[in-house]
Design a protein around this motif. Structure first.
Motif, PDB file in Angstrom:
ATOM      1  N   ALA A  34     -25.802  25.675  46.050  1.00  0.00           N
ATOM      2  CA  ALA A  34     -26.873  24.786  45.615  1.00  0.00           C
ATOM      3  C   ALA A  34     -26.571  24.378  44.168  1.00  0.00           C
ATOM      4  CB  ALA A  34     -28.233  25.474  45.714  1.00  0.00           C
ATOM      5  N   VAL A  35     -26.219  23.129  43.969  1.00  0.00           N
ATOM      6  CA  VAL A  35     -25.836  22.621  42.644  1.00  0.00           C
ATOM      7  C   VAL A  35     -26.949  21.716  42.132  1.00  0.00           C
ATOM      8  CG1 VAL A  35     -24.103  21.368  41.315  1.00  0.00           C
ATOM      9  CG2 VAL A  35     -23.407  22.727  43.296  1.00  0.00           C
ATOM     10  N   LYS A  36     -27.356  21.952  40.897  1.00  0.00           N
ATOM     11  CA  LYS A  36     -28.426  21.161  40.288  1.00  0.00           C
ATOM     12  C   LYS A  36     -27.956  20.610  38.955  1.00  0.00           C
ATOM     13  CE  LYS A  36     -33.343  21.332  39.077  1.00  0.00           C
ATOM     14  NZ  LYS A  36     -34.557  22.172  39.033  1.00  0.00           N
ATOM     15  N   VAL A  37     -28.051  19.301  38.788  1.00  0.00           N
ATOM     16  CA  VAL A  37     -27.764  18.629  37.517  1.00  0.00           C
ATOM     17  C   VAL A  37     -29.114  18.202  36.935  1.00  0.00           C
ATOM     18  CG1 VAL A  37     -26.506  16.780  36.368  1.00  0.00           C
ATOM     19  CG2 VAL A  37     -25.560  17.821  38.427  1.00  0.00           C
ATOM     20  N   TYR A  38     -29.522  18.847  35.880  1.00  0.00           N
ATOM     21  CA  TYR A  38     -30.873  18.648  35.369  1.00  0.00           C
ATOM     22  C   TYR A  38     -31.093  17.224  34.877  1.00  0.00           C
ATOM     23  CZ  TYR A  38     -31.368  23.686  35.697  1.00  0.00           C
ATOM     24  OH  TYR A  38     -31.431  24.966  36.182  1.00  0.00           O
ATOM     25  N   GLU A  39     -30.071  16.635  34.240  1.00  0.00           N
ATOM     26  CA  GLU A  39     -30.244  15.276  33.711  1.00  0.00           C
ATOM     27  C   GLU A  39     -30.218  14.217  34.817  1.00  0.00           C
ATOM     28  OE1 GLU A  39     -28.744  17.774  30.364  1.00  0.00           O
ATOM     29  OE2 GLU A  39     -28.372  17.564  32.504  1.00  0.00           O
ATOM     30  N   TRP A  40     -29.515  14.517  35.933  1.00  0.00           N
ATOM     31  CA  TRP A  40     -29.408  13.560  37.040  1.00  0.00           C
ATOM     32  C   TRP A  40     -29.834  14.243  38.336  1.00  0.00           C
ATOM     33  CZ3 TRP A  40     -23.902  12.992  34.880  1.00  0.00           C
ATOM     34  CH2 TRP A  40     -23.914  12.177  33.742  1.00  0.00           C
ATOM     35  N   ASP A  52     -10.038  23.776  52.122  1.00  0.00           N
ATOM     36  CA  ASP A  52      -9.077  23.631  51.032  1.00  0.00           C
ATOM     37  C   ASP A  52      -9.577  24.227  49.722  1.00  0.00           C
ATOM     38  OD1 ASP A  52     -11.084  21.852  50.593  1.00  0.00           O
ATOM     39  OD2 ASP A  52      -9.808  20.102  50.271  1.00  0.00           O
ATOM     40  N   GLY A  53     -10.754  24.874  49.750  1.00  0.00           N
ATOM     41  CA  GLY A  53     -11.286  25.506  48.546  1.00  0.00           C
ATOM     42  C   GLY A  53     -11.966  24.553  47.590  1.00  0.00           C
ATOM     43  N   LYS A  54     -12.317  23.349  48.058  1.00  0.00           N
ATOM     44  CA  LYS A  54     -12.913  22.353  47.173  1.00  0.00           C
ATOM     45  C   LYS A  54     -14.269  21.915  47.700  1.00  0.00           C
ATOM     46  CE  LYS A  54      -8.397  20.433  45.841  1.00  0.00           C
ATOM     47  NZ  LYS A  54      -7.547  19.215  45.832  1.00  0.00           N
ATOM     48  N   ILE A  55     -15.078  21.342  46.776  1.00  0.00           N
ATOM     49  CA  ILE A  55     -16.318  20.688  47.157  1.00  0.00           C
ATOM     50  C   ILE A  55     -16.206  19.224  46.761  1.00  0.00           C
ATOM     51  CG2 ILE A  55     -17.716  22.780  46.915  1.00  0.00           C
ATOM     52  CD1 ILE A  55     -18.747  21.661  44.245  1.00  0.00           C
ATOM     53  N   SER A  56     -16.851  18.374  47.524  1.00  0.00           N
ATOM     54  CA  SER A  56     -16.856  16.943  47.214  1.00  0.00           C
ATOM     55  C   SER A  56     -18.145  16.638  46.475  1.00  0.00           C
ATOM     56  CB  SER A  56     -16.742  16.127  48.501  1.00  0.00           C
ATOM     57  OG  SER A  56     -16.725  14.743  48.217  1.00  0.00           O
ATOM     58  N   PHE A  57     -18.037  16.352  45.156  1.00  0.00           N
ATOM     59  CA  PHE A  57     -19.211  16.175  44.310  1.00  0.00           C
ATOM     60  C   PHE A  57     -19.335  14.712  43.895  1.00  0.00           C
ATOM     61  CE2 PHE A  57     -21.958  16.817  40.587  1.00  0.00           C
ATOM     62  CZ  PHE A  57     -22.874  17.708  41.128  1.00  0.00           C
ATOM     63  N   PRO A  58     -20.563  14.172  43.856  1.00  0.00           N
ATOM     64  CA  PRO A  58     -20.732  12.770  43.467  1.00  0.00           C
ATOM     65  C   PRO A  58     -20.158  12.483  42.076  1.00  0.00           C
ATOM     66  CG  PRO A  58     -22.772  13.662  44.375  1.00  0.00           C
ATOM     67  CD  PRO A  58     -21.825  14.818  44.211  1.00  0.00           C
ATOM     68  N   LEU A  59     -19.615  11.297  41.919  1.00  0.00           N
ATOM     69  CA  LEU A  59     -19.102  10.743  40.670  1.00  0.00           C
ATOM     70  C   LEU A  59     -17.736  11.283  40.296  1.00  0.00           C
ATOM     71  CD1 LEU A  59     -19.752   8.777  38.356  1.00  0.00           C
ATOM     72  CD2 LEU A  59     -20.724  10.696  37.077  1.00  0.00           C
ATOM     73  N   VAL A  60     -17.493  12.603  40.494  1.00  0.00           N
ATOM     74  CA  VAL A  60     -16.225  13.190  40.056  1.00  0.00           C
ATOM     75  C   VAL A  60     -15.267  13.423  41.218  1.00  0.00           C
ATOM     76  CG1 VAL A  60     -17.269  14.273  38.051  1.00  0.00           C
ATOM     77  CG2 VAL A  60     -17.140  15.545  40.190  1.00  0.00           C
ATOM     78  N   GLY A  61     -15.743  13.407  42.471  1.00  0.00           N
ATOM     79  CA  GLY A  61     -14.867  13.575  43.621  1.00  0.00           C
ATOM     80  C   GLY A  61     -14.606  15.034  43.967  1.00  0.00           C
ATOM     81  N   LEU A  81     -18.116  15.869  34.533  1.00  0.00           N
ATOM     82  CA  LEU A  81     -19.176  14.853  34.439  1.00  0.00           C
ATOM     83  C   LEU A  81     -19.196  14.222  33.045  1.00  0.00           C
ATOM     84  CD1 LEU A  81     -22.062  16.634  36.361  1.00  0.00           C
ATOM     85  CD2 LEU A  81     -20.804  14.609  37.081  1.00  0.00           C
ATOM     86  N   LYS A  82     -18.954  15.040  32.019  1.00  0.00           N
ATOM     87  CA  LYS A  82     -18.912  14.510  30.655  1.00  0.00           C
ATOM     88  C   LYS A  82     -17.790  13.497  30.510  1.00  0.00           C
ATOM     89  CE  LYS A  82     -17.917  15.902  25.865  1.00  0.00           C
ATOM     90  NZ  LYS A  82     -17.569  17.030  24.992  1.00  0.00           N
ATOM     91  N   GLN A  83     -16.597  13.818  31.016  1.00  0.00           N
ATOM     92  CA  GLN A  83     -15.463  12.905  30.903  1.00  0.00           C
ATOM     93  C   GLN A  83     -15.665  11.653  31.748  1.00  0.00           C
ATOM     94  OE1 GLN A  83     -11.975  15.127  31.921  1.00  0.00           O
ATOM     95  NE2 GLN A  83     -12.102  16.493  30.135  1.00  0.00           N
ATOM     96  N   GLN A  84     -16.196  11.841  32.964  1.00  0.00           N
ATOM     97  CA  GLN A  84     -16.347  10.699  33.849  1.00  0.00           C
ATOM     98  C   GLN A  84     -17.397   9.722  33.331  1.00  0.00           C
ATOM     99  OE1 GLN A  84     -14.332  10.353  36.350  1.00  0.00           O
ATOM    100  NE2 GLN A  84     -15.138   8.439  37.125  1.00  0.00           N
ATOM    101  N   ALA A  85     -18.513  10.259  32.795  1.00  0.00           N
ATOM    102  CA  ALA A  85     -19.588   9.400  32.286  1.00  0.00           C
ATOM    103  C   ALA A  85     -19.423   9.055  30.811  1.00  0.00           C
ATOM    104  CB  ALA A  85     -20.952  10.083  32.501  1.00  0.00           C
ATOM    105  N   ARG A  86     -18.365   9.617  30.167  1.00  0.00           N
ATOM    106  CA  ARG A  86     -18.087   9.350  28.747  1.00  0.00           C
ATOM    107  C   ARG A  86     -19.290   9.681  27.868  1.00  0.00           C
ATOM    108  NH1 ARG A  86     -14.774   3.556  29.207  1.00  0.00           N
ATOM    109  NH2 ARG A  86     -13.114   4.353  30.577  1.00  0.00           N
ATOM    110  N   LEU A  87     -19.754  10.915  28.017  1.00  0.00           N
ATOM    111  CA  LEU A  87     -20.912  11.380  27.250  1.00  0.00           C
ATOM    112  C   LEU A  87     -20.444  12.157  26.034  1.00  0.00           C
ATOM    113  CD1 LEU A  87     -23.047  12.727  30.238  1.00  0.00           C
ATOM    114  CD2 LEU A  87     -23.213  10.487  29.141  1.00  0.00           C
ATOM    115  N   ASN A  88     -21.293  12.195  25.029  1.00  0.00           N
ATOM    116  CA  ASN A  88     -20.991  12.999  23.844  1.00  0.00           C
ATOM    117  C   ASN A  88     -21.200  14.484  24.121  1.00  0.00           C
ATOM    118  OD1 ASN A  88     -20.377  10.730  22.292  1.00  0.00           O
ATOM    119  ND2 ASN A  88     -22.539  10.413  21.739  1.00  0.00           N
ATOM    120  N   GLU A  89     -22.208  14.797  24.913  1.00  0.00           N
ATOM    121  CA  GLU A  89     -22.513  16.180  25.266  1.00  0.00           C
ATOM    122  C   GLU A  89     -22.523  16.314  26.785  1.00  0.00           C
ATOM    123  OE1 GLU A  89     -22.751  18.706  23.309  1.00  0.00           O
ATOM    124  OE2 GLU A  89     -22.562  17.557  21.447  1.00  0.00           O
ATOM    125  N   PRO A  90     -22.031  17.417  27.328  1.00  0.00           N
ATOM    126  CA  PRO A  90     -22.014  17.573  28.788  1.00  0.00           C
ATOM    127  C   PRO A  90     -23.426  17.779  29.331  1.00  0.00           C
ATOM    128  CG  PRO A  90     -21.307  19.602  27.736  1.00  0.00           C
ATOM    129  CD  PRO A  90     -21.440  18.584  26.635  1.00  0.00           C
TER     130      PRO A  90
END
Length: 421
Positions: A34-40, A52-61, A81-90
């Protein structure tokens, strides 16, 4: 005042090992998170760690989760998410285990198989979940016969599923390579002489032809649209050349009229009419040039739509192929397990029943097989109160003499030869 302080210290010391044990747990395939992103909040949801040991997550793949703790996965998602959205803070991400991957128990238990894991599960508790230690009663042999029938039925169903997956995988390989027809590998799963398999291959060919025809139809439509716009551009360019030649003639006439007007030999109304004609021709040329620009933009859009259509087709094929490959691995593993259970129900278990009757009260032995995040396996002997982890394979055995063990191995070998391929 001292007693409450002692209680707080004891509580902290008691909870610290629990937090450490929870932090040391590493994720693996089949874990539900259960993954929760508080800002989004829209990105929050439940995710399953794939084969394959991976999860498919929105925006980052695709995000690697195998071998990570929940805290490490949180930091990884925050950074991506910080790199993909080009945020100053994660952003703040929380990862919790909603459902652990199952553990497996086999051997001298009533109901061997896979069971849901829960934290703090000991070996004896796992044996209890599997129905307790094996107990031979009068209907015991009937149960073995029933298990054999059920496992053979499961094996037949799994082999049919394996054939379906093999045919689907061949179709996806043909779609990925851009082939004009499917080449089905000849194997035990795909025997074209089998009527059921032949019908299955026909369905896959029909689906392949339908998808390929629809894809080529859409690409042909976009190519035809580009050709129409190119033809329109050529016609307008020819019209612009005609307008330029007419403008040259009118300009020549205008120059002559201006010369006559300077000598008083030409009327002003005629001069104004010719100048207006020149202005109209120039306006027409500008409108035609604007139409050409719009046509070129439409051509660029059609090219982009064709590229997007190809990219979406490749993405669909890759996603479906990955899913089919994971199902194939799972089906093959289940087929192998069914064969082993058939051998146990038909040969190994009946031989061991006599020994179990004579070994009442013998303390059982527990063997544990555990796979690390790197894929390495470790086999150890454990006690009944030792804790197990998700994905562990627990084998429960009673003491068997060397002569009986040799007989079991000999009969098991014969059973594997008679088990269905």
């Amino acid at each position: 005042m001292i007693k409450p302080l002692i209680f707080v210290v004891c509580f902290v010391l008691f909870m610290a090992p629990l937090r450490a044990a929870r932090a040391e747990y590493v994720l693996g395939p089949e874990d539900h998170l259960a993954v929760k992103v508080y800002e989004w909040p829209d990105m929050s949801g439940d995710f399953k760690v794939g084969a394959d040991g991976k999860i498919s997550f929105p925006l980052v793949g695709e995000v690697l989760a195998n071998g990570l703790s929940t805290a490490q996965l949180e930091r990884s998602l925050e950074e991506m998410l910080k790199q993909q959205a080009r945020l100053n803070e994660p952003p703040s991400v929380s990862v919790q285990i909603k459902e652990y991957r199952p553990f497996f128990i086999m051997g001298d238990v009533q109901k061997p198989g896979a069971y849901a894991f829960r934290p703090g599960l000991s070996v004896l508790q796992a044996v209890s979940i599997a129905g307790g230690f094996f107990r031979f009663t009068d209907p015991g042999l009937l149960r073995l016969e029933r298990d054999s029938i059920m496992q053979r039925t499961d094996l037949r169903i799994l082999k049919e599923k394996s054939a379906v997956l093999a045919a689907r995988s061949a179709r996806l390989d043909a779609e990925r390579s851009g082939a004009t027809e499917i080449v089905f590998p000849r194997s035990n799963d795909l025997d074209p002489d089998n009527p059921k398999v032949s019908a299955l291959l026909a369905r896959e060919r029909a689906l392949f032809d339908a998808r390929r025809g629809e894809f080529e139809k859409q690409l042909a439509g976009l190519a035809e649209l580009q050709n129409l716009y190119r033809g329109e551009i050529q016609a307008i360019q020819a019209q612009i050349l005609s307008e330029k030649r007419q403008a040259e003639l009118v300009q020549k006439e205008l120059d002559e009229l201006r010369g006559l007007a300077a000598r008083g030999l030409a009327a002003n109304p005629r001069l104004l009419l010719v100048e207006r004609t020149i202005a109209e021709i120039e306006g027409t040329q500008r409108n035609l040039e604007a139409i050409i620009m719009r046509s070129r933009q439409n051509i660029a859009q059609a090219v982009q739509q064709a590229d997007e259509l190809r990219a979406k087709s490749r993405e669909r094929i890759d996603t479906e192929a990955d899913s089919v490959a994971a199902e194939i691995r799972d089906t093959h593993a289940r087929i192998e397990m069914a064969r082993q259970l058939i051998a146990e129900a038909e040969t190994t278990a009946p031989v061991a029943i006599g020994k179990r009757l004579r070994s009442t009260g013998v303390e059982p032995k527990f063997e544990l097989v555990r796979r690390s995040a790197t894929g390495a396996t470790q086999q150890i002997t454990i006690g009944g109160f030792d804790l197990i982890e998700p994905g562990d394979v627990v084998e429960v055995r009673t003491a068997v003499s060397e002569d009986l063990a040799g007989e079991v191995r000999m009969r098991t070998g014969r059973a594997e030869l008679t088990a269905p391929p």
